[in-house]
Design an enzyme around this catalytic site. Structure first.
Site, PDB file in Angstrom:
ATOM      1  CB  SER A  67      52.116   0.372  49.710  1.00 26.44           C
ATOM      2  OG  SER A  67      52.129  -0.385  50.889  1.00 26.44           O
TER       3      SER A  67
HETATM    4  N1  LIG Z   1      55.135  -1.748  59.196  1.00 20.92           N
HETATM    5  C1  LIG Z   1      53.983  -1.261  58.471  1.00 20.92           C
HETATM    6  C2  LIG Z   1      54.404  -0.171  57.513  1.00 20.92           C
HETATM    7  C3  LIG Z   1      53.218   0.638  57.043  1.00 20.92           C
HETATM    8  C4  LIG Z   1      53.640   1.898  56.312  1.00 20.92           C
HETATM    9  O1  LIG Z   1      54.657   2.518  56.661  1.00 20.92           O
HETATM   10  N2  LIG Z   1      52.881   2.291  55.293  1.00 20.92           N
HETATM   11  C5  LIG Z   1      53.183   3.491  54.558  1.00 20.92           C
HETATM   12  C6  LIG Z   1      53.012   3.207  53.066  1.00 20.92           C
HETATM   13  S1  LIG Z   1      54.071   1.911  52.498  1.00 20.92           S
HETATM   14  C7  LIG Z   1      52.184   4.570  54.942  1.00 20.92           C
HETATM   15  O2  LIG Z   1      51.020   4.281  55.139  1.00 20.92           O
HETATM   16  N3  LIG Z   1      52.613   5.834  55.035  1.00 20.92           N
HETATM   17  C8  LIG Z   1      51.738   6.936  55.267  1.00 20.92           C
HETATM   18  C9  LIG Z   1      51.867   7.537  56.639  1.00 20.92           C
HETATM   19  O3  LIG Z   1      52.594   6.973  57.488  1.00 20.92           O
HETATM   20  O4  LIG Z   1      51.241   8.573  56.848  1.00 20.92           O
HETATM   21  C10 LIG Z   1      53.310  -2.438  57.741  1.00 20.92           C
HETATM   22  O5  LIG Z   1      53.991  -3.410  57.431  1.00 20.92           O
HETATM   23  O6  LIG Z   1      52.106  -2.390  57.514  1.00 20.92           O
END
Ligand SMILES: N[C@@H](CCC(=O)N[C@@H](CS)C(=O)NCC(=O)O)C(=O)O
Length: 211
Positions: free
Chosen positions: A11
């Site tokens: 990620s």
């Molecule tokens: N803007 C956030 C983005 C976080 C994000 O979207 N993470 C994704 C993985 S890259 C996630 O956890 N997705 C799982 C979900 O939303 O359930 C950051 O920079 O931390």
């Protein structure tokens, strides 16, 4: 005290935190969260982060998500100097601007173009590709005559932006059309502490592009 870090190596926002922790010299207790099996939706994790995103950091009573908020916290709390996130208002404003640009424009447009193709097998949308090109063009302009993304030395802006730009690179986006970005990216690879951690994470991220 242990600092727990919930993450996945591939990620991009998690990679940014891992590099920033290395740059600050702080040790994180790594806890893998398998998004593919929906581990982030389990009640134990929702108690920590109701928004169920990684990266998430738990330091004592503080539970924090949003990668750029996390990396700013790490420097403020554990940094021996303020060089990665200057206390000077104007210098910090520029770092913040680049970090907000990264979140709201550069990374967002990457996700808008690629993620429907990767995760929903949707066809590529050329309009969204143009938006991505425009975003990298903006970064190219910001970097005109600059070695670093904000100010005269390495900051959190470089760390978060290089996590994103390396994802563009991995996806096959042609960065050579943006000479300032290409030069800065190559400098980041050599100078960002823990860039090897980013490389290792990219190898994981690559699996999504090879299906
Ligand atoms: N803007 C956030 C983005 C976080 C994000 O979207 N993470 C994704 C993985 S890259 C996630 O956890 N997705 C799982 C979900 O939303 O359930 C950051 O920079 O931390």
């Amino acid at each position: 005290m242990t600092i727990d870090f919930y993450y996945l190596p591939g990620s991009a926002p998690c990679r940014a935190v891992l590099m920033a922790a290395k740059a600050v010299g702080v040790e994180l207790n790594l806890k893998l969260v398998d998004l593919m099996s929906g581990e982030q939706l389990k009640p134990e994790f929702l108690k920590i982060n109701p928004q169920h995103t990684i990266p998430t950091l738990v330091d004592g009573d503080l539970s924090l998500w949003e990668s750029r908020a996390i990396i700013a916290y790490l420097v403020e709390k554990y940094g021996k100097t303020d060089s990665l996130y200057p206390k000077d208002a104007a210098k910090r404003a520029l770092v913040n601007q680049r970090m907000y640009f990264d979140m709201g424009t550069l990374y967002d447009r990457f996700a808008t173009y690629y993620y429907p193709q990767i995760f929903a097998k949707a066809p590529a949308n050329p309009e969204n590709f143009k938006k991505m090109e425009e975003a990298v063009g903006f970064l190219n302009t910001f970097l005109e005559g600059q070695t670093y993304a904000a100010g005269d030395s390495l900051t959190l802006a470089d760390i978060t932006l290089v996590a994103t730009i390396s994802s563009y690179d991995l996806a096959g986006f042609d960065l050579s059309k943006y000479p300032n970005v290409a030069k800065w990216y190559s400098n980041c690879k050599a100078t960002v502490p823990g860039y090897d951690i980013n490389e290792a994470g990219l190898a994981e991220f690559k699996k999504f592009f090879s299906h």
